[in-house]
Design a protein around this motif. Structure first.
Motif, PDB file in Angstrom:
ATOM      1  N   LEU A  21      27.115  54.936  54.275  1.00  0.00           N
ATOM      2  CA  LEU A  21      28.482  55.454  54.035  1.00  0.00           C
ATOM      3  C   LEU A  21      29.442  54.531  53.844  1.00  0.00           C
ATOM      4  O   LEU A  21      30.406  54.830  52.950  1.00  0.00           O
ATOM      5  N   THR A  22      29.457  53.325  54.404  1.00  0.00           N
ATOM      6  CA  THR A  22      30.269  52.188  54.096  1.00  0.00           C
ATOM      7  C   THR A  22      30.145  51.792  52.508  1.00  0.00           C
ATOM      8  O   THR A  22      30.946  51.370  52.163  1.00  0.00           O
ATOM      9  N   ALA A  23      28.794  51.579  52.323  1.00  0.00           N
ATOM     10  CA  ALA A  23      28.753  51.118  50.954  1.00  0.00           C
ATOM     11  C   ALA A  23      29.103  52.252  49.917  1.00  0.00           C
ATOM     12  O   ALA A  23      29.757  51.778  48.941  1.00  0.00           O
ATOM     13  N   ILE A  24      29.019  53.605  50.266  1.00  0.00           N
ATOM     14  CA  ILE A  24      29.777  54.443  49.397  1.00  0.00           C
ATOM     15  C   ILE A  24      31.287  54.320  49.275  1.00  0.00           C
ATOM     16  O   ILE A  24      31.697  54.432  48.056  1.00  0.00           O
ATOM     17  N   VAL A  25      31.838  54.253  50.451  1.00  0.00           N
ATOM     18  CA  VAL A  25      33.379  54.203  50.211  1.00  0.00           C
ATOM     19  C   VAL A  25      33.867  53.029  49.709  1.00  0.00           C
ATOM     20  O   VAL A  25      34.628  52.927  48.978  1.00  0.00           O
ATOM     21  N   VAL A  26      33.346  51.660  50.039  1.00  0.00           N
ATOM     22  CA  VAL A  26      33.553  50.425  49.272  1.00  0.00           C
ATOM     23  C   VAL A  26      33.211  50.462  47.822  1.00  0.00           C
ATOM     24  O   VAL A  26      34.268  49.964  47.138  1.00  0.00           O
ATOM     25  N   GLY A  27      32.374  51.053  47.548  1.00  0.00           N
ATOM     26  CA  GLY A  27      31.864  51.284  46.072  1.00  0.00           C
ATOM     27  C   GLY A  27      32.767  51.986  45.308  1.00  0.00           C
ATOM     28  O   GLY A  27      33.440  51.761  44.129  1.00  0.00           O
ATOM     29  N   LEU A  28      33.028  53.320  45.690  1.00  0.00           N
ATOM     30  CA  LEU A  28      34.208  54.241  45.050  1.00  0.00           C
ATOM     31  C   LEU A  28      35.647  53.560  45.068  1.00  0.00           C
ATOM     32  O   LEU A  28      36.269  53.776  44.357  1.00  0.00           O
ATOM     33  N   ALA A  29      35.842  52.866  46.447  1.00  0.00           N
ATOM     34  CA  ALA A  29      37.175  52.291  46.369  1.00  0.00           C
ATOM     35  C   ALA A  29      37.308  51.067  45.385  1.00  0.00           C
ATOM     36  O   ALA A  29      38.462  51.049  44.874  1.00  0.00           O
ATOM     37  N   THR A  30      36.173  50.303  45.343  1.00  0.00           N
ATOM     38  CA  THR A  30      36.468  49.396  44.348  1.00  0.00           C
ATOM     39  C   THR A  30      36.519  49.957  42.656  1.00  0.00           C
ATOM     40  O   THR A  30      37.319  49.700  41.977  1.00  0.00           O
ATOM     41  N   LEU A  31      35.783  50.947  42.486  1.00  0.00           N
ATOM     42  CA  LEU A  31      35.906  51.625  41.144  1.00  0.00           C
ATOM     43  C   LEU A  31      37.271  52.370  41.056  1.00  0.00           C
ATOM     44  O   LEU A  31      37.953  51.989  39.843  1.00  0.00           O
ATOM     45  N   GLY A  32      37.691  52.869  42.030  1.00  0.00           N
ATOM     46  CA  GLY A  32      39.301  53.379  41.827  1.00  0.00           C
ATOM     47  C   GLY A  32      40.340  52.279  41.582  1.00  0.00           C
ATOM     48  O   GLY A  32      41.018  52.621  40.885  1.00  0.00           O
ATOM     49  N   ALA A  33      40.120  51.213  42.627  1.00  0.00           N
ATOM     50  CA  ALA A  33      41.122  50.233  42.207  1.00  0.00           C
ATOM     51  C   ALA A  33      41.081  49.496  40.844  1.00  0.00           C
ATOM     52  O   ALA A  33      41.996  49.269  40.385  1.00  0.00           O
ATOM     53  N   LEU A  34      39.920  49.444  40.406  1.00  0.00           N
ATOM     54  CA  LEU A  34      39.706  48.711  39.047  1.00  0.00           C
ATOM     55  C   LEU A  34      40.231  49.610  38.038  1.00  0.00           C
ATOM     56  O   LEU A  34      40.673  49.153  37.094  1.00  0.00           O
ATOM     57  N   TYR A  35      40.114  50.868  38.339  1.00  0.00           N
ATOM     58  CA  TYR A  35      40.583  52.111  37.220  1.00  0.00           C
ATOM     59  C   TYR A  35      42.302  52.105  37.358  1.00  0.00           C
ATOM     60  O   TYR A  35      42.883  52.106  36.205  1.00  0.00           O
ATOM     61  N   LEU A  36      42.715  51.955  38.464  1.00  0.00           N
ATOM     62  CA  LEU A  36      44.219  52.074  38.578  1.00  0.00           C
ATOM     63  C   LEU A  36      44.779  51.020  38.171  1.00  0.00           C
ATOM     64  O   LEU A  36      45.954  50.812  37.743  1.00  0.00           O
ATOM     65  N   ARG A  37      44.088  49.914  38.234  1.00  0.00           N
ATOM     66  CA  ARG A  37      44.838  48.443  37.746  1.00  0.00           C
ATOM     67  C   ARG A  37      44.344  48.377  36.202  1.00  0.00           C
ATOM     68  O   ARG A  37      44.723  47.297  35.851  1.00  0.00           O
ATOM     69  N   ASP A  38      43.884  49.294  35.636  1.00  0.00           N
ATOM     70  CA  ASP A  38      43.706  49.254  34.138  1.00  0.00           C
ATOM     71  C   ASP A  38      42.643  48.106  33.702  1.00  0.00           C
ATOM     72  O   ASP A  38      42.768  47.763  32.706  1.00  0.00           O
ATOM     73  N   VAL A  39      41.855  47.748  34.649  1.00  0.00           N
ATOM     74  CA  VAL A  39      40.688  46.980  34.461  1.00  0.00           C
ATOM     75  C   VAL A  39      39.633  47.690  33.619  1.00  0.00           C
ATOM     76  O   VAL A  39      39.030  47.090  32.756  1.00  0.00           O
ATOM     77  N   LEU A  40      39.480  49.038  34.062  1.00  0.00           N
ATOM     78  CA  LEU A  40      38.447  49.846  33.449  1.00  0.00           C
ATOM     79  C   LEU A  40      39.001  51.113  32.772  1.00  0.00           C
ATOM     80  O   LEU A  40      40.176  51.586  33.268  1.00  0.00           O
ATOM     81  N   THR A  41      38.652  51.315  31.550  1.00  0.00           N
ATOM     82  CA  THR A  41      39.100  52.463  31.001  1.00  0.00           C
ATOM     83  C   THR A  41      38.337  53.591  31.529  1.00  0.00           C
ATOM     84  O   THR A  41      37.487  53.502  32.279  1.00  0.00           O
ATOM     85  N   THR A  42      38.845  54.753  31.134  1.00  0.00           N
ATOM     86  CA  THR A  42      38.319  56.060  31.768  1.00  0.00           C
ATOM     87  C   THR A  42      36.787  56.180  31.340  1.00  0.00           C
ATOM     88  O   THR A  42      35.692  56.508  32.214  1.00  0.00           O
TER      89      THR A  42
END
Length: 82
Positions: A21-42
């Motif tokens: 559960l911790t790995a899922i939350v950390v992974g999704l939060a990392t993906l979300g943060a990278l997307y919000l900082r425009d490091v990742l495109t859609t």
């Protein structure tokens, strides 16, 4: 002298669940943060979520299973007879 085999108990089961559960939350939060900082495109965010995230979870599950004693080796195999 043979070594004693101990099966992982309920504490290991709870630790594995908490670790996943911790790995899922950390992974999704990392993906979300990278997307919000425009490091990742859609497109790259969706690719990471669909193609790379399951591989990440398998690696985390493998590491947790070895650490918590769920791993098996050759001595755990039994011969098969007909």
């Amino acid at each position: 002298m043979s070594t004693l085999k101990h099966a992982p108990g309920p504490a290991a089961r709870s630790a594995f669940r908490l670790g996943m559960l911790t790995a899922i939350v950390v992974g999704l939060a990392t993906l979300g943060a990278l997307y919000l900082r425009d490091v990742l495109t859609t497109a790259t965010a969706l690719y990471s979520l669909i193609a790379l995230f399951p591989v990440y979870l398998i690696l985390v599950a493998s590491a947790l299973s070895v650490w918590l004693g769920y791993d098996k080796d050759v001595t755990d195999l039994r011969p098969v007879y007909r």
